[in-house]
Each structure stands twice: as C-alpha cells, then as structure tokens.
Design an enzyme around this catalytic site. Structure first.
Site, PDB file in Angstrom:
ATOM      1  CE  LYS A  63      -4.511  -1.049   0.265  1.00 56.44           C
ATOM      2  NZ  LYS A  63      -5.578  -0.421  -0.530  1.00 56.44           N
TER       3      LYS A  63
ATOM      4  CB  SER B 254      -1.333  -8.031  -0.690  1.00 55.81           C
ATOM      5  OG  SER B 254      -2.205  -8.684   0.207  1.00 55.81           O
TER       6      SER B 254
END
Length: 414
Positions: free
Chosen positions: A58, A309
C-alpha cells in the site's frame, strides 16, 4: 468509459511512479517456493510485499498519490479511510513528505495496525465495522474540516503506484505465465493487470477474493458495480463491500479470471507459509496462496507468481490461526471419554496415549458430569499428534483397550 480510463493509465504514468518510488521502497525480490511448486506441479514464485515498507504494498500507491498533490492540497492536511495497510502507507508518506494526516479505521481493526499508524505520526479515528463505514466517516470529516481525501484504491495515481509491482515481476521473471493478485477494492489488481498486459500481453492475470467479500466478482457477473450483501471474512484487508468504479472498469478489461477462496483455506495457507518459508502474512495477503490449490490443474507446468500483499497481523490473530490450523490438519484433536472413578484409571488412559507417542496438552476431569452413574467420571483430553494417520492410530488404540470415546468436532466453513 473503459477505454478512456485505460488511456489515462499509459505506460509512462507507471514509469513515472516507478521513478518517484525508487528511493522509497524496500526490495521484495521473488522467492522460489519448492514446497508449493511440488504440491501443484508448477514453478511457483512468491512476491513478498509483506516485507515492504509499512508491511504491505500500500505504501506504493499512497506515496505516489501524495507526492503528486499540489502545495495547496498538502497544506490542507490529509485524510484517508483504511482497514490498516493503506493507513500506514498514507501515514508513512505524509510524514516523509511533511504533511499532516488523519486516518479513519474500522473499530475492529487489529490493534497492531492502529498503533503502527499512530507511531507513523497520523491521528487515528475509529468508526464503523467495515471499511465502507470508515470511508463514509472520512468523507464527512474531509468536508467538515476541508481536508484532502486520499482514496485507498479508486484513484488513478494510487492504481499506478500499486501497479509498479508488475515492473518488478516481469524484470525478475520475464517468462511468467500467470500472476495471482488479491482483490479488495481493486487498486492492486487493476494496477498490476494493466501494467502487466502492457509489458507482456500474453500473461494471464487472475484475481483472488475471499468468498465472504467477493464484491468484484459479483460486480463483473452483474455487469456493473455492486455492493456485496453480507461481508464476512477473516481477511480484513480485503473485506470491501463495494469495489471502486475505476477499478471495476480496469479489472473488467484486464483481469482474465476471478476466483474466490474460503477462510478455512487461509488458515491452512498461514501455517504453510510459516512452516515452509518462515514468512508471517496477514489473511488478506494469503488469498493467492490459497488459490494455488484451487487452480492446481489450471496452473500445472506453468510459471506462476503469487503476490503476498501484506504481513500486518497481530499476535492474538496469529495464535488463533495456529490453533485452528492445527485442528484442521489433525495435528491436535480433543476427545471425551467416560472412565471408571477408581485409583489408577487416569494414569492408565494417559499412559496409553503416551505409549502411542501422543502428547497431552490439555486435560479436564469432571467428577460430577455423570450424575446417574456414580462409578464413572468424564474426562476431556486434547492431544497433539503428527497428523491424521497418527490421530487415527491413537483413537484405535483407545478403542482396542475398551474406551468409548467421543470426538469433539471443530467445524469450519468449507
């Protein structure tokens, strides 16, 4: 509309994002997995973004977005909504670029993510149960205090930043056949898919969602953005009720396939990653690992990259996953037996288990559970084993000695 959005994400936009991020990111080189490769008969590589700055991918989109803001937008201060990873990415980027930031997070966000966001200098506001609730509150505060809102996924700069992962994937493994990418709101999936197709049109990009929050899959099936009726998954990082409008358009044009995985598969994947690769990953980061087994026949013989992720997971959740995972794998089981209430009987049953190499990790003795039979007591015993065969061996040994036992079943949604 789709063509216009794709035109707004040309190669040079991703290239610019890569340039701006080159001194910001940690290297997360591909890891070849002998374990998963052997299990599915393919060449499986892991992209460990759980080792990235702030513990997830992110930071890529957040930094690129904030870096491109005008001076006036930065001066107002920033606000974002996040289940945790976008929060830390925004907080990190804001501090690095000298901007104040407020983050609205769901009330059930793991404490680890809340504390890390605060340590990065952001003010944290807790609101609602899901990301969508937090996002509504963030928009309300943005309007009230004239703050600049930083979207978690539905923004072209954010998408371009997340998509820079594809440069690294193709640089390291030019002959990749399949890229598995998680989908929450769709920012990572749309960015990776768009750039991957620009770099190598033949590459197959498969998106993976939890079955309890498959909002993008539902949207594609209905032909328009839809809200998932009842979001329920342990993968909090991708527990998004409604995907983005931009990401929906890009995913519909660039993603080859979307599949869903169950929470129970995430639990098993967590244990595999810890035991085989010594990597701690959050549930949202594990969905592409769970997908490997579901796609086993489709992936056979191919070069596959599984994007991990993120790795922001608190100790209590780790403990819960380990305990549940051990039960799922029959490494631990519990049974109840009624035994004679006389000296030496407890020693007899525990010695029998020890002789079968079982390790008793919990023992409960209830003298009053069988009120109608004064000569018997109930015992509940939890045993650690080497796996399903060993469990069956211990159970059979108990039955051979005349013990009538009842297994305490642990049910997990399949």
């Amino acid at each position: 509309m789709t063509n216009k959005i794709l035109e707004a994400l040309p190669f040079h936009r991703f290239s610019d994002a890569r340039h701006q991020l080159k001194d910001v990111l940690n290297p997360t080189n591909l890891i070849y997995s002998d374990f998963f490769s052997e299990l599915i008969d393919a060449a499986v590589y892991l992209k460990p973004e759980n080792l990235q700055r702030t513990g997830s991918y992110k930071v890529r989109g957040a930094y690129y977005k904030i870096a491109n803001l005008t001076k006036e937008q930065k001066k107002k201060g920033l606000i974002a909504a996040s289940a945790g990873n976008h929060a830390q990415g925004v907080a990190f980027a804001a501090r690095a670029l000298g901007v104040k930031a407020t983050i609205v997070m769901p009330e059930n966000t793991p404490l680890l993510k809340i504390n890390k966001t605060r340590k990065l200098g952001a003010q944290v506001v807790l609101s609602g149960e899901l990301f969508d609730d937090a996002a509504a509150k963030a928009h309300e505060l943005a309007e009230l205090h004239d703050l600049t809102y930083i979207p978690p996924f539905d923004d072209l700069d954010v998408i371009a930043g997340q998509g820079t992962i594809a440069f690294e994937l193709l640089d390291e493994l030019p002959d990749v056949d399949v890229i598995l990418v998680p989908i929450g709101g769709g920012g990572l999936a749309s960015g990776v898919a768009r750039l991957a197709k620009l770099l190598k049109p033949s590459v197959q990009v498969i998106g993976v969602e939890p079955s309890g929050a498959a909002s993008m899959k539902l949207s594609l099936e209905k032909g328009a953005v839809q809200s998932f009726p009842n979001v329920q998954t342990i993968a909090d990082g991708v527990a998004v009720k409604t995907p983005g409008k931009l990401t929906y358009e890009i995913v519909s044009a660039c993603i080859d396939q979307i599949i869903t995985v169950e929470d129970v598969n995430l639990i098993d994947s967590f244990l595999s990653m810890v035991e085989q690769h010594k990597l701690v990953c959050e549930n949202a980061g594990l969905i592409t690992i769970a997908a490997l087994f579901k796609l086993k026949e489709q992936l056979k013989g191919k070069n596959v990259i599984s994007i991990i992720s993120g790795g922001n997971i608190d100790v209590l959740t780790i403990n819960s996953l380990v305990q549940r995972g051990l039960y799922i794998r029959d490494r631990v089981f519990t049974f109840v037996a009624d035994i004679s209430d006389k000296p030496g009987e407890l020693e007899h049953i525990t010695r029998l288990i020890a002789e079968e190499k079982g390790n008793i990790i919990r023992f409960e003795h209830d003298q009053f559970s069988i009120l109608e039979r004064f000569s018997e007591v109930s015992v509940s015993i939890t045993v650690e084993t080497y796996g399903a065969e060993h469990k069956a061996q211990i159970i059979q040994a108990l039955k051979d000695k005349g013990y009538h036992i009842s297994l305490v079943e642990r049910h997990y949604k399949e």
